[in-house]
Each structure stands twice: as C-alpha cells, then as structure tokens.
Write an enzyme that holds these catalytic residues in place. Structure first.
Site, mmCIF file in Angstrom:
data_model
loop_
_atom_site.group_PDB
_atom_site.id
_atom_site.type_symbol
_atom_site.label_atom_id
_atom_site.label_comp_id
_atom_site.label_asym_id
_atom_site.label_seq_id
_atom_site.Cartn_x
_atom_site.Cartn_y
_atom_site.Cartn_z
ATOM 1 N N VAL A 80 -15.214 -12.918 12.843
ATOM 2 C CA VAL A 80 -15.364 -13.242 14.258
ATOM 3 C C VAL A 80 -16.838 -13.101 14.594
ATOM 4 O O VAL A 80 -17.474 -12.112 14.244
ATOM 5 C CB VAL A 80 -14.526 -12.308 15.148
ATOM 6 C CG1 VAL A 80 -14.641 -12.709 16.604
ATOM 7 C CG2 VAL A 80 -13.062 -12.307 14.700
ATOM 8 N N CYS A 81 -17.411 -14.123 15.251
ATOM 9 C CA CYS A 81 -18.785 -14.066 15.744
ATOM 10 C C CYS A 81 -19.760 -13.764 14.604
ATOM 11 O O CYS A 81 -19.766 -14.436 13.579
ATOM 12 C CB CYS A 81 -18.868 -13.044 16.865
ATOM 13 S SG CYS A 81 -20.367 -13.130 17.863
ATOM 14 N N ALA A 82 -20.610 -12.726 14.772
ATOM 15 C CA ALA A 82 -21.628 -12.398 13.782
ATOM 16 C C ALA A 82 -21.042 -11.953 12.459
ATOM 17 O O ALA A 82 -21.756 -11.873 11.452
ATOM 18 C CB ALA A 82 -22.555 -11.309 14.330
#
Length: 300
Positions: free
Chosen positions: A105-107
């Site tokens: 998720v994300c970074a």
C-alpha cells in the site's frame, strides 16, 4: 488456514494497515480460514500517527496460499525512508520466490522494489510518489492514476484508502464477488475493484444505492454467478412480484437483473483471462454456454 502477515515499517500509516486488516478480519468472520499477524524489525513499531504497534521479530515460514502486506509509511519522498533490514527484505523475496503473493500500500511499493520484486513488472503507488518510484526502479513499469495493479502475484496500490480496494479485490478473486460485497457493506463502504483499464467495477457502479430489496437480489446473483436465474426465482428471494423486481432493480442500478449478471460475468471473465485462462475456459467458468456470447459482450 491462510495467513495474512503485515510487515510493519517505522512511521507506518494507520489506515494503510488498518484498512486491509479490517477486510481480512471481516473475511475471517464470513468464510473462516484467515489468521492475521504482524511482524517487523522491532517489537514495537511507532506509527506516523503516534500509536505504538506491537510486532513480532520472528519472520514466519509461509505457504503459497499466504499473503504478505507491506503498508505504506510517511514519505514525502521515498529516499531515506521506510527502513527495513536486509533480513526482512530477503524474507519478503523468499515468500514470493516460493510461490506466494506479496502486496503493498502506498510507499510500501518501495519495499517491494528493494526486495527486487518490481523489475519488469507493472506497479503503482500514491500519486505523489509515482515519479520517484519510476526513477528508483527504471526496470519497473509504473502505472499512473489507478487504484491498484496486479502483476504475477505482486500487487501494489495507490495508497491510504486504496489498500481497502486492493484487499477487497484479493478476497473477490479467492471467494467471489458476493463475499467481497458483503464485507464492503459490513464496513459501510462501496465495493470496489480496479482492472488495468478502469478505476471502478460493476460492484462499485451498481452497489452505491440504499435499496435493501435490490441488495438482496444482487446478493443472490453474485453468489450464483454461473447459474441461470429466472425473474420468478429472484422475485421469491426478494419477497415481491416480478414486476416489482424489474422496477426496483432498474431504478437502483439502471439495468435489468440479467444485464447485471452479464456484466459481472464479463468482469470476472476478464480477470480470469488476465490470469492466463483462455476465452473458452473463462466463459465456461462464469456460466456462458460457449465463448461466442462472451466475445460479443467483450467487444461492446
């Protein structure tokens, strides 16, 4: 028993973690067979929001059915953030090499990149980090402005709330759209599934109403996707007349129950084809008598 293991990084965003964790916790309530655990390089991992999170430093041995999630962390820039030991990265890589699925998720996509899992693959991340991710991993193909991307057991999402979309997608693949829709309704969110070429799914577009009678009809269609369902049978489940079913369903979704079932079948078939199934195999799996109807509907 499928294990869902979250690899926690210092500065982890709570929603990046809690959203997918809630989806799989709800899945455990509905279909059983899920166990959630949390690992990291320290016994306590401090979230970006200041909440300390307990984690195990023991990295478990996993099977091919298990999932590893890397939630994102606070990262205006990726470089210099998201510290993970070489031991943790090697464990992440070993799970994938052993046939398992990894997700971020994300970074968290950067952790997959450091583990060598983005090379030659399509992936995505938060819109503020896409350009930097592309520069850091030039052999990866970073897809812009989508909710999530799946490429051969490597699944990456845009960030924050899109982790919920990613988790619902994985549940739908394993257990079907009805289970994913039930979890979404339990969490009071829209069911959402994103492919390579569209950002919302049939569930997303046609489950946003509040008519419980139509929801019950949709539950029947989604749980018996490959079956022939007559209007009279749907009316029995809905507890109303066939005419009322048609009227309520059309008002809530803009289509007939048959058209809705066809749309779900095509969407499911598209996923199967994307995973390597032939058109003929996909057509049979979702309930079409032969591939001709599926080809006609796909061409539209």
């Amino acid at each position: 028993m499928t294990r869902v293991v979250f690899l926690l990084v210092p500065g982890v965003h709570l929603l990046d973690l809690a959203g997918p964790a809630q989806v799989f916790s709800s899945a455990a309530d509905l279909v059983n067979g899920y166990a959630l655990s949390y690992v990291g390089d320290a016994d306590t991992v401090l979230s970006h929001q200041g909440v300390p999170l307990g984690a195990s430093r023991e990295l478990p041995s996993l099977s091919v059915d298990d999932l590893v999630f890397v939630p994102g962390w606070r990262s205006p820039k990726i470089v210099g953030t998201g510290h993970l030991s070489e031991r943790a990265l090697a464990w992440l890589r070993a799970h994938y090499d052993g046939g398992g699925t990894v997700a971020s998720v994300c970074a968290g996509a950067d952790a997959l990149g450091r583990a060598g899992l983005l090379e030659g693959r399509r992936c995505t991340t938060h819109h503020e980090l896409q350009e930097e991710l592309a520069r850091r991993y030039p052999a990866a193909h970073v897809v812009r402005d989508v909710l999530f991307v799946e490429d051969n057991r490597v699944v990456t999402s845009a960030g924050i709330a899109s982790g919920i979309d990613l988790a619902l997608h994985l549940v739908a693949v394993r257990h079907g759209p009805a289970v994913a829709a039930a979890i979404a309704r339990t969490m009071v969110i829209y069911a959402r599934r994103n492919g390579d070429d569209q950002q919302d799914s049939v569930l997303m577009r046609h489950r946003s109403h509040i008519n419980e009678t139509v929801h019950r009809i949709q539950d029947v269609i989604e749980s018996r996707l490959a079956e022939r369902l007559s209007l009279s049978e749907l009316a029995i489940h809905a507890g109303c007349s066939e005419r009322t079913v048609t009227r309520l369903f059309g008002r809530a979704t803009g289509m007939t129950p048959l058209k809705y079932q066809q749309a779900l079948r095509v969407e499911r078939a598209e996923h199967l084809i994307g995973q390597g199934a032939t058109v003929e195999m996909a057509a049979r799996n979702v309930g079409f008598e032969d591939a001709r109807m599926l080809r006609r509907l796909r061409s539209r």
